[in-house]
Design a protein around this motif. Structure first.
Motif, short mmCIF file in Angstrom:
data_model
loop_
_atom_site.label_atom_id
_atom_site.label_comp_id
_atom_site.label_asym_id
_atom_site.label_seq_id
_atom_site.Cartn_x
_atom_site.Cartn_y
_atom_site.Cartn_z
N THR A 113 0.57 -1.06 -0.11
CA THR A 113 -0.11 0.15 0.35
C THR A 113 0.94 1.19 0.02
OG1 THR A 113 -1.77 -1.18 1.29
CG2 THR A 113 -2.16 1.16 1.26
N LEU A 114 1.96 1.40 0.68
CA LEU A 114 2.68 2.56 0.79
C LEU A 114 3.44 2.90 -0.34
CD1 LEU A 114 5.06 1.93 4.02
CD2 LEU A 114 2.65 3.95 4.25
N SER A 115 3.62 1.77 -1.06
CA SER A 115 3.80 1.50 -3.12
C SER A 115 3.10 2.25 -3.78
CB SER A 115 5.01 0.54 -3.16
OG SER A 115 3.67 -0.46 -3.07
N ARG A 141 13.81 -0.49 5.37
CA ARG A 141 13.72 -1.54 4.37
C ARG A 141 12.18 -1.42 3.57
NH1 ARG A 141 11.58 -6.39 3.44
NH2 ARG A 141 11.55 -6.21 5.56
N VAL A 142 11.06 -0.98 4.82
CA VAL A 142 10.01 -0.96 3.80
C VAL A 142 10.28 0.60 3.15
CG1 VAL A 142 7.79 -0.24 4.83
CG2 VAL A 142 9.08 -2.12 5.14
N LEU A 143 10.76 0.94 3.48
CA LEU A 143 9.87 2.96 3.15
C LEU A 143 11.14 2.39 1.46
CD1 LEU A 143 11.56 5.09 5.62
CD2 LEU A 143 9.10 4.38 5.29
N ARG A 144 12.11 1.80 1.46
CA ARG A 144 12.93 2.20 -0.11
C ARG A 144 12.15 1.08 -0.91
NH1 ARG A 144 17.27 0.94 3.45
NH2 ARG A 144 17.19 -1.63 3.63
N GLU A 145 11.36 -0.11 0.05
CA GLU A 145 11.23 -0.63 -1.29
C GLU A 145 9.97 -0.25 -1.31
OE1 GLU A 145 10.69 -5.29 -0.29
OE2 GLU A 145 12.76 -5.10 0.85
N SER A 146 8.95 1.00 -1.23
CA SER A 146 7.93 1.28 -0.61
C SER A 146 7.86 3.27 -1.80
CB SER A 146 6.98 1.48 0.08
OG SER A 146 6.91 0.86 0.84
#
Length: 284
Positions: A113-115, A141-146
């Protein structure tokens, strides 16, 4: 440091006692309805250093998603859809993506969803205290992948012709990770500057520099429960001086978003979850 079990139980008890004064109907509303009764708060702000080229620039702010307590993937998808429907120029997320649990479980609940968040100039974020308590590298890591840009004691400059608008961010103040001196050492002297800082009471420090026009924060959740004639019975450390809404701190505007998630107990009363949409204007 993370909230101790004793403090957690004390906070839960105070909130529960406050809600008990509302009766059964009020408690059910606070538990089942208001936590997902999202309000879009629209604010027009005049910033003295904002160049005319940025008149009408729109920033959507999210804060305190808190996946792990109350937040669900379905609710997060609805939040993202509301933000994207506004077609903002930029999106700012001011920390506490998670509350507790394993990032191996939480990351797949966040990234899809963030992405999907979309803004012309990008999506920017800083971490909060809970992100550090769970594991900052996992959240990063979540931020980078999003495809979300973390402003970790740095800034991003948006330009229109020769005009500049700076969006800066500091890492978490509670955890002592903020390095405002590093931000100021790099930040150009010209152009309006916004600061993302998870804890709102950091405004006393940032405003004293005289460099920032606006600070956006979260952290306090507005107290989650605001009792008539009493106010919020519980507010967190570093979120008690500027707990909710707009303040003037010296020459700087401080805005504290109520967040979209909750910590336990996962209730809200008279304190709806919030998406904030700022429209910026130069001072005439």
């Amino acid at each position: 440091m993370p909230m101790t079990r004793r403090r957690f139980l004390k906070t839960s008890l105070i909130s529960a006692l406050g809600l008990s004064t509302l009766g059964t109907g009020g408690f059910l509303y606070a538990r089942d309805i208001e936590p997902e009764f999202v309000e879009i708060v629209r604010l027009d702000l005049s910033l003295p250093r904002l160049a005319p080229a940025f008149a009408g620039f729109r920033i959507a702010q999210l804060s305190d998603i808190h996946m792990g307590t109350g937040m669900t993937p379905d609710y997060l998808r609805r939040i993202a859809a509301l933000v994207n429907a506004e077609q903002p120029d930029a999106i700012a997320i001011t920390g506490d993506f998670v509350t507790h649990g394993s990032m191996d479980i939480l990351a797949p609940m966040l990234i899809p969803t963030l992405s999907t968040l979309s803004a012309r100039e990008g999506v920017f974020a800083v971490l909060g205290n809970h992100d550090h308590w769970i594991g900052a590298e996992g959240v990063r890591r979540v931020l980078r992948e999003s495809q979300i840009t973390e402003l970790r004691n740095t800034f991003h400059t948006i330009t229109r012709d020769t005009a500049a608008l700076h969006i800066a961010g500091v890492d978490d103040h509670w955890e002592g990770q903020e390095r405002l001196d590093e931000v100021l050492a790099q930040l150009p002297a010209e152009g309006a500057a916004l600061l993302l800082a998870h804890e709102p009471d950091f405004a006393d420090i940032s405003a004293a520099t005289g460099r920032f026009d606006l600070q956006l924060s979260g952290h306090s959740h507005g107290g989650q429960v605001i009792l008539p004639l009493i106010g919020p019975p519980v507010l967190p450390r570093l979120g008690r001086k500027y707990p909710i809404g707009r303040y003037q701190v010296g020459e700087m505007i401080q805005y504290t978003n109520r967040g979209v998630g909750t910590v336990r107990p996962s209730v809200r009363f008279n304190c709806r979850p919030e998406i904030t949409l700022f429209t910026l204007h130069p001072t005439l």
